[in-house]
Design a protein around this motif. Structure first.
Motif, PDB file in Angstrom:
ATOM      1  N   ALA A   6       0.850  -1.191   0.000  1.00  0.00           N
ATOM      2  CA  ALA A   6       0.000   0.000   0.000  1.00  0.00           C
ATOM      3  C   ALA A   6       0.886   1.240   0.000  1.00  0.00           C
ATOM      4  O   ALA A   6       1.997   1.216   0.544  1.00  0.00           O
ATOM      5  CB  ALA A   6      -0.901  -0.006   1.229  1.00  0.00           C
ATOM      6  N   PRO A   7       0.415   2.316  -0.590  1.00  0.00           N
ATOM      7  CA  PRO A   7       1.199   3.557  -0.580  1.00  0.00           C
ATOM      8  C   PRO A   7       1.516   3.976   0.856  1.00  0.00           C
ATOM      9  O   PRO A   7       0.661   3.951   1.730  1.00  0.00           O
ATOM     10  CB  PRO A   7       0.281   4.575  -1.257  1.00  0.00           C
ATOM     11  CG  PRO A   7      -0.700   3.757  -2.033  1.00  0.00           C
ATOM     12  CD  PRO A   7      -0.842   2.453  -1.300  1.00  0.00           C
ATOM     13  N   GLY A   8       2.763   4.320   1.099  1.00  0.00           N
ATOM     14  CA  GLY A   8       3.176   4.765   2.433  1.00  0.00           C
ATOM     15  C   GLY A   8       3.522   3.630   3.378  1.00  0.00           C
ATOM     16  O   GLY A   8       3.920   3.874   4.513  1.00  0.00           O
ATOM     17  N   ALA A   9       3.370   2.379   2.944  1.00  0.00           N
ATOM     18  CA  ALA A   9       3.680   1.244   3.817  1.00  0.00           C
ATOM     19  C   ALA A   9       5.192   1.135   4.013  1.00  0.00           C
ATOM     20  O   ALA A   9       5.972   1.441   3.115  1.00  0.00           O
ATOM     21  CB  ALA A   9       3.137  -0.048   3.225  1.00  0.00           C
ATOM     22  N   VAL A  10       5.602   0.700   5.185  1.00  0.00           N
ATOM     23  CA  VAL A  10       7.009   0.532   5.515  1.00  0.00           C
ATOM     24  C   VAL A  10       7.473  -0.804   4.971  1.00  0.00           C
ATOM     25  O   VAL A  10       6.802  -1.821   5.133  1.00  0.00           O
ATOM     26  CB  VAL A  10       7.197   0.571   7.047  1.00  0.00           C
ATOM     27  CG1 VAL A  10       8.639   0.297   7.428  1.00  0.00           C
ATOM     28  CG2 VAL A  10       6.725   1.898   7.603  1.00  0.00           C
ATOM     29  N   SER A  11       8.639  -0.802   4.313  1.00  0.00           N
ATOM     30  CA  SER A  11       9.155  -2.086   3.827  1.00  0.00           C
ATOM     31  C   SER A  11       9.627  -2.908   5.019  1.00  0.00           C
ATOM     32  O   SER A  11      10.085  -2.375   6.019  1.00  0.00           O
ATOM     33  CB  SER A  11      10.296  -1.862   2.827  1.00  0.00           C
ATOM     34  OG  SER A  11      11.417  -1.341   3.483  1.00  0.00           O
ATOM     35  N   ARG A  12       9.489  -4.188   4.898  1.00  0.00           N
ATOM     36  CA  ARG A  12       9.828  -5.100   5.991  1.00  0.00           C
ATOM     37  C   ARG A  12      10.821  -6.131   5.492  1.00  0.00           C
ATOM     38  O   ARG A  12      10.868  -6.442   4.318  1.00  0.00           O
ATOM     39  CB  ARG A  12       8.570  -5.789   6.492  1.00  0.00           C
ATOM     40  CG  ARG A  12       7.534  -4.757   6.950  1.00  0.00           C
ATOM     41  CD  ARG A  12       6.828  -5.256   8.166  1.00  0.00           C
ATOM     42  NE  ARG A  12       5.902  -4.277   8.658  1.00  0.00           N
ATOM     43  CZ  ARG A  12       6.124  -3.550   9.748  1.00  0.00           C
ATOM     44  NH1 ARG A  12       7.200  -3.703  10.433  1.00  0.00           N
ATOM     45  NH2 ARG A  12       5.227  -2.680  10.152  1.00  0.00           N
ATOM     46  N   ARG A  13      11.592  -6.676   6.406  1.00  0.00           N
ATOM     47  CA  ARG A  13      12.558  -7.701   6.080  1.00  0.00           C
ATOM     48  C   ARG A  13      12.459  -8.810   7.122  1.00  0.00           C
ATOM     49  O   ARG A  13      12.424  -8.547   8.318  1.00  0.00           O
ATOM     50  CB  ARG A  13      13.968  -7.119   6.103  1.00  0.00           C
ATOM     51  CG  ARG A  13      15.030  -8.132   5.731  1.00  0.00           C
ATOM     52  CD  ARG A  13      16.372  -7.523   5.678  1.00  0.00           C
ATOM     53  NE  ARG A  13      16.379  -6.507   4.622  1.00  0.00           N
ATOM     54  CZ  ARG A  13      17.444  -5.821   4.283  1.00  0.00           C
ATOM     55  NH1 ARG A  13      18.573  -6.020   4.898  1.00  0.00           N
ATOM     56  NH2 ARG A  13      17.378  -4.935   3.317  1.00  0.00           N
TER      57      ARG A  13
END
Length: 107
Positions: free
Chosen positions: A9-16
């Motif tokens: 989604a726009p503005g979502a934080v990338s995760r690892r």
């Protein structure tokens, strides 16, 4: 070939994904209580990062903080004189000190 469109989604934080080693008892308790491990770890890590960032900032800025506090302490002393003896008396004393030794106002 154009890049594939993002599913985030726009503005979502990338995760690892990462591995975390936890005590077995704690892990069982968390699962029994239906605690989301990712959210709990993230919240704890955010707190640890904020605490460490604050400590580093304070250490890096200690000299400036001490200088500011010393200045405020001197100003508070002058304010106490003004309150105790009145502005006219203090103004006259400050003039005398400046005439004698402008560098020695606080001593």
């Amino acid at each position: 070939m154009p890049p594939a469109p993002s599913r985030r989604a726009p503005g979502a934080v990338s995760r690892r994904a990462t591995n975390v080693t936890l005590p077995d008892t704690l892990l069982r308790q968390a699962r029994a209580l239906e605690i989301n491990l990712s959210q709990a770890c993230e919240a704890g890590l955010q707190d640890a990062v904020a605490e460490r960032t604050r400590a580093l900032w304070l250490a890096e800025n200690r000299a400036a903080i001490d200088a500011w506090n010393e200045t405020r302490s001197q100003e508070a002393a002058l304010d106490a004189w003004v309150e105790a003896f009145g502005p006219e008396f203090v103004e006259e004393k400050v003039k005398v000190v400046f005439e004698d030794d402008p560098e020695d106002i606080w001593n």
